[in-house]
Design a protein around this motif. Structure first.
Motif, PDB file in Angstrom:
ATOM      1  N   SER A 253       1.333  -0.703  -0.263  1.00  3.19           N
ATOM      2  CA  SER A 253      -0.019  -0.022   0.017  1.00  3.19           C
ATOM      3  C   SER A 253       0.193   1.857   0.185  1.00  3.19           C
ATOM      4  CB  SER A 253      -1.318  -0.072   1.303  1.00  3.19           C
ATOM      5  OG  SER A 253      -0.476   0.850   2.451  1.00  3.19           O
ATOM      6  N   ALA A 254       2.253   0.964   0.441  1.00  2.00           N
ATOM      7  CA  ALA A 254       2.833   2.212   0.549  1.00  2.00           C
ATOM      8  C   ALA A 254       4.492   2.703  -0.598  1.00  2.00           C
ATOM      9  CB  ALA A 254       3.994   2.437   2.045  1.00  2.00           C
ATOM     10  N   ARG A 255       3.704   1.136  -1.539  1.00  2.00           N
ATOM     11  CA  ARG A 255       4.637   1.341  -3.008  1.00  2.00           C
ATOM     12  C   ARG A 255       5.980   1.766  -2.003  1.00  2.00           C
ATOM     13  NH1 ARG A 255       3.144   5.480  -5.712  1.00  2.00           N
ATOM     14  NH2 ARG A 255       2.027   5.955  -3.857  1.00  2.00           N
ATOM     15  N   ILE A 256       6.212   0.182  -1.299  1.00  2.00           N
ATOM     16  CA  ILE A 256       8.025   1.279  -0.774  1.00  2.00           C
ATOM     17  C   ILE A 256       8.578   0.058  -2.108  1.00  2.00           C
ATOM     18  CG2 ILE A 256       9.493  -0.086   0.698  1.00  2.00           C
ATOM     19  CD1 ILE A 256       7.936   2.424   2.177  1.00  2.00           C
ATOM     20  N   THR A 257       9.621   0.583  -2.735  1.00  3.64           N
ATOM     21  CA  THR A 257      10.376   0.070  -3.129  1.00  3.64           C
ATOM     22  C   THR A 257      12.356  -1.028  -2.474  1.00  3.64           C
ATOM     23  OG1 THR A 257      11.461   1.846  -3.504  1.00  3.64           O
ATOM     24  CG2 THR A 257      10.135   1.805  -4.868  1.00  3.64           C
ATOM     25  N   ALA A 258      12.192  -0.202  -0.846  1.00  2.00           N
ATOM     26  CA  ALA A 258      13.593  -0.944  -0.383  1.00  2.00           C
ATOM     27  C   ALA A 258      13.404  -0.780   0.521  1.00  2.00           C
ATOM     28  CB  ALA A 258      14.481  -0.219  -1.292  1.00  2.00           C
ATOM     29  N   VAL A 259      13.496  -1.712   1.691  1.00  2.00           N
ATOM     30  CA  VAL A 259      13.313  -1.561   3.111  1.00  2.00           C
ATOM     31  C   VAL A 259      15.369  -1.970   3.436  1.00  2.00           C
ATOM     32  CG1 VAL A 259      12.783  -2.868   4.790  1.00  2.00           C
ATOM     33  CG2 VAL A 259      11.597  -3.086   2.789  1.00  2.00           C
ATOM     34  N   ILE A 260      15.060  -0.739   4.759  1.00  2.00           N
ATOM     35  CA  ILE A 260      16.610  -1.406   4.630  1.00  2.00           C
ATOM     36  C   ILE A 260      16.591  -1.832   6.757  1.00  2.00           C
ATOM     37  CG2 ILE A 260      18.826   0.074   6.019  1.00  2.00           C
ATOM     38  CD1 ILE A 260      18.783   0.908   3.169  1.00  2.00           C
ATOM     39  N   ASP A 261      16.722  -2.949   6.912  1.00  2.00           N
ATOM     40  CA  ASP A 261      16.585  -2.798   8.374  1.00  2.00           C
ATOM     41  C   ASP A 261      17.468  -2.657  10.004  1.00  2.00           C
ATOM     42  OD1 ASP A 261      16.459  -4.478  11.208  1.00  2.00           O
ATOM     43  OD2 ASP A 261      15.664  -5.979  10.462  1.00  2.00           O
ATOM     44  N   GLY A 262      17.153  -1.860   9.714  1.00  2.00           N
ATOM     45  CA  GLY A 262      18.113  -0.579  11.428  1.00  2.00           C
ATOM     46  C   GLY A 262      17.415  -1.127  12.098  1.00  2.00           C
ATOM     47  N   THR A 263      17.484  -1.997  12.304  1.00  2.00           N
ATOM     48  CA  THR A 263      16.498  -2.493  14.950  1.00  2.00           C
ATOM     49  C   THR A 263      17.793  -2.709  14.622  1.00  2.00           C
ATOM     50  OG1 THR A 263      15.971  -4.840  13.752  1.00  2.00           O
ATOM     51  CG2 THR A 263      14.366  -2.455  13.478  1.00  2.00           C
ATOM     52  N   HIS A 264      17.102  -3.354  16.399  1.00  2.00           N
ATOM     53  CA  HIS A 264      18.704  -3.630  16.993  1.00  2.00           C
ATOM     54  C   HIS A 264      19.319  -5.284  16.990  1.00  2.00           C
ATOM     55  CE1 HIS A 264      20.293  -4.382  21.345  1.00  2.00           C
ATOM     56  NE2 HIS A 264      20.657  -3.098  20.957  1.00  2.00           N
ATOM     57  N   PRO A 265      21.152  -5.581  16.648  1.00  2.00           N
ATOM     58  CA  PRO A 265      20.799  -6.895  16.830  1.00  2.00           C
ATOM     59  C   PRO A 265      20.511  -7.587  17.526  1.00  2.00           C
ATOM     60  CG  PRO A 265      22.445  -5.375  16.582  1.00  2.00           C
ATOM     61  CD  PRO A 265      21.553  -4.313  16.728  1.00  2.00           C
ATOM     62  N   PHE A 266      19.619  -7.096  18.436  1.00  2.00           N
ATOM     63  CA  PHE A 266      18.437  -8.117  19.142  1.00  2.00           C
ATOM     64  C   PHE A 266      16.781  -8.011  18.874  1.00  2.00           C
ATOM     65  CE2 PHE A 266      22.392  -8.503  21.236  1.00  2.00           C
ATOM     66  CZ  PHE A 266      22.452 -10.164  22.232  1.00  2.00           C
ATOM     67  N   ALA A 267      16.687  -7.451  18.114  1.00  6.06           N
ATOM     68  CA  ALA A 267      15.505  -7.343  17.807  1.00  6.06           C
ATOM     69  C   ALA A 267      14.904  -8.636  16.633  1.00  6.06           C
ATOM     70  CB  ALA A 267      15.054  -6.310  17.259  1.00  6.06           C
ATOM     71  N   ALA A 268      14.913  -9.284  16.935  1.00 12.31           N
ATOM     72  CA  ALA A 268      14.985 -10.748  15.884  1.00 12.31           C
ATOM     73  C   ALA A 268      13.805 -11.171  14.976  1.00 12.31           C
ATOM     74  CB  ALA A 268      16.025 -11.967  17.207  1.00 12.31           C
ATOM     75  N   VAL A 269      11.977 -10.634  15.983  1.00  9.36           N
ATOM     76  CA  VAL A 269      11.313 -11.001  15.298  1.00  9.36           C
ATOM     77  C   VAL A 269      11.335  -9.534  14.093  1.00  9.36           C
ATOM     78  CG1 VAL A 269       8.806 -11.265  16.109  1.00  9.36           C
ATOM     79  CG2 VAL A 269      10.807 -11.970  17.571  1.00  9.36           C
ATOM     80  N   MET A 270      11.213  -8.695  15.195  1.00 10.64           N
ATOM     81  CA  MET A 270      11.172  -8.074  13.256  1.00 10.64           C
ATOM     82  C   MET A 270      12.188  -8.185  12.158  1.00 10.64           C
ATOM     83  SD  MET A 270       9.958  -4.809  12.624  1.00 10.64           S
ATOM     84  CE  MET A 270       9.453  -5.315  11.090  1.00 10.64           C
ATOM     85  N   THR A 271      13.453  -9.130  12.457  1.00  4.52           N
ATOM     86  CA  THR A 271      14.076  -8.732  11.768  1.00  4.52           C
ATOM     87  C   THR A 271      13.884 -10.347  10.496  1.00  4.52           C
ATOM     88  OG1 THR A 271      16.224  -7.449  12.432  1.00  4.52           O
ATOM     89  CG2 THR A 271      16.858  -9.465  10.954  1.00  4.52           C
ATOM     90  N   GLY A 272      13.338 -11.032  11.758  1.00  7.35           N
ATOM     91  CA  GLY A 272      12.451 -12.166  10.736  1.00  7.35           C
ATOM     92  C   GLY A 272      11.510 -11.906   9.890  1.00  7.35           C
ATOM     93  N   THR A 273      10.538 -11.018  10.252  1.00  4.12           N
ATOM     94  CA  THR A 273       9.443 -10.513  10.031  1.00  4.12           C
ATOM     95  C   THR A 273      10.013  -9.537   8.284  1.00  4.12           C
ATOM     96  OG1 THR A 273       8.000 -10.732  11.772  1.00  4.12           O
ATOM     97  CG2 THR A 273       7.410  -9.021   9.884  1.00  4.12           C
ATOM     98  N   ALA A 274      11.455  -9.563   8.367  1.00  2.00           N
ATOM     99  CA  ALA A 274      10.976  -7.916   7.352  1.00  2.00           C
ATOM    100  C   ALA A 274      11.877  -9.215   6.093  1.00  2.00           C
ATOM    101  CB  ALA A 274      12.543  -7.710   7.802  1.00  2.00           C
ATOM    102  N   VAL A 275      12.356 -10.307   6.651  1.00  2.00           N
ATOM    103  CA  VAL A 275      13.080 -11.125   5.360  1.00  2.00           C
ATOM    104  C   VAL A 275      12.073 -11.728   4.832  1.00  2.00           C
ATOM    105  CG1 VAL A 275      14.532 -13.459   5.348  1.00  2.00           C
ATOM    106  CG2 VAL A 275      15.277 -11.037   6.927  1.00  2.00           C
ATOM    107  N   ALA A 276      11.150 -13.003   5.914  1.00  2.00           N
ATOM    108  CA  ALA A 276      10.479 -13.217   4.770  1.00  2.00           C
ATOM    109  C   ALA A 276       8.599 -12.286   4.499  1.00  2.00           C
ATOM    110  CB  ALA A 276       9.060 -13.476   6.451  1.00  2.00           C
ATOM    111  N   GLY A 277       8.764 -11.056   4.850  1.00  3.10           N
ATOM    112  CA  GLY A 277       7.355 -10.110   4.674  1.00  3.10           C
ATOM    113  C   GLY A 277       8.681  -9.257   3.326  1.00  3.10           C
ATOM    114  N   CYS A 278       9.712  -9.131   3.012  1.00  4.63           N
ATOM    115  CA  CYS A 278      10.373  -8.577   2.537  1.00  4.63           C
ATOM    116  C   CYS A 278      10.192  -9.611   0.662  1.00  4.63           C
ATOM    117  CB  CYS A 278      11.707  -7.120   2.356  1.00  4.63           C
ATOM    118  SG  CYS A 278      10.987  -6.414   3.061  1.00  4.63           S
TER     119      CYS A 278
END
Ligand code: NAP
Length: 291
Positions: free
Chosen positions: A78-103
């Motif tokens: 919906s936001a027509r995102i063309t690239a995602v950069i995960d700059g979360t904390h190294p211990f924010a593993a759930v968000m990073t996993g979601t980013a990998v699967a979602g992207c």
């Protein structure tokens, strides 16, 4: 070196930066300076007064979870995102996993930006452990007075340790489940070696517990512990999901984004295109002022 803009002919980039860290915020600031980039800076929304990109006039801010992988996929589309950069904390593993699967599901390129972890120097007395639970177990025999710097959500892990006293330092107050003997110190970095040394002396700290966050903002406690001869229980990072492209800093992230101009950007926005509304809970859902 930072590109002044992305390569000529590159369509407007809509970049989602997953933040909650100083590194993510600085990256969003740098991206917001580029004329051909629209950046949205995303926060989990847990901190009452989060640090925001200084160039907030150009960066859109959103706050709150996406609702897992499906929610992130919907948002990216919906936001027509063309690239995602995960700059979360190294211990924010759930968000990073979601980013990998979602992207992957949405076909949007993803980069994980992770500063390197800390490394031991001469004089350090580190005990590396794989988890917070292991850190709690490792405290036996290392001293009674513990400086716990692993964040407010981890205090409960140490709640059963009645023979230790804890100095709990976090940005916001921890939850109700705490070690029986503890004192809370609400502070946000950066910290200095002098300040950390004085703090450890004042509270007669015997042992420091930290996550391997890396970076300079909170590294002073390690120098102070070394100078005072104190042991440090160092919790190792969770592993990155397989196949995630990873860089250590914002310079490399900008070069990666520039390389994405080779065709992953999608068609240019038609004239009069409106920016989509933000996710419910957004701190400022429609703010992209100045653009
Ligand atoms: P986490 O366990 O990996 O994420 C839990 C959930 O919070 C995610 O599933 C997601 O919700 C939401 N979330 C996390 N980061 C988000 C972001 N940047 N934008 C939107 N939603 C986000 O994360 P955490 O360890 O609780 O950390 C939360 C935030 O604090 C992160 O942004 C992280 O960068 C920051 N932080 C964490 C630490 C740490 O030690 N863990 C230290 C400093 C800063 P949905 O599933 O609903 O999408």
């Amino acid at each position: 070196m930072r590109p002044a803009h992305l390569r000529p002919g590159c369509v407007t980039r809509r970049v989602l930066v997953l933040g909650g860290t100083a590194d993510g915020r600085l990256l969003a600031e740098r991206l917001a300076e580029l004329p051909d980039v629209r950046v949205t800076y995303s926060l989990a929304g847990r901190v009452t007064a989060p640090a925001l990109p200084q160039a907030a006039g150009a960066a859109r801010i959103r706050a709150g979870g996406f609702g897992g992988v499906d929610g992130l996929v919907d948002y990216l589309r919906s936001a027509r995102i063309t690239a995602v950069i995960d700059g979360t904390h190294p211990f924010a593993a759930v968000m990073t996993g979601t980013a990998v699967a979602g992207c992957r599901a949405a076909g949007v390129p993803l980069l994980v930006m992770r500063r390197p972890g800390w490394t031991e120097s001469a004089g350090d007395r580190w005990h590396r452990v794989p988890s917070l639970d292991a850190a709690a177990r490792a405290l036996d025999g290392l001293g009674e007075r513990v400086f716990l710097t692993t964040g407010r959500s981890s205090a409960a892990v140490f709640a059963g340790l009645d023979r230790h006293w804890f100095l709990l330092r976090s940005v916001e107050a921890p939850g109700p489940v705490l070690p029986a003997r503890s004192e809370i110190l609400l502070e946000r970095g950066p910290f200095t070696v002098e300040g950390e040394t004085a703090l450890m002396r004042r509270y007669q700290v015997d042992v420091v517990v930290t996550k391997d966050s890396g970076g300079t903002l909170t590294a002073a406690k390690l120098s102070a512990a070394r100078a005072l001869g104190l042991p440090v229980v160092m919790v190792d990072r969770p592993p990155l999901p397989a196949g995630a492209a990873t860089v250590p800093d914002s310079g490399a992230a900008l070069r990666w984004l520039d390389a994405q101009c080779d065709g992953a950007g999608g068609p240019p926005d038609p004239p009069g295109t409106q920016d989509p509304p933000g996710t419910p809970g957004s701190a400022d859902p429609l703010a992209w002022p100045g653009r």
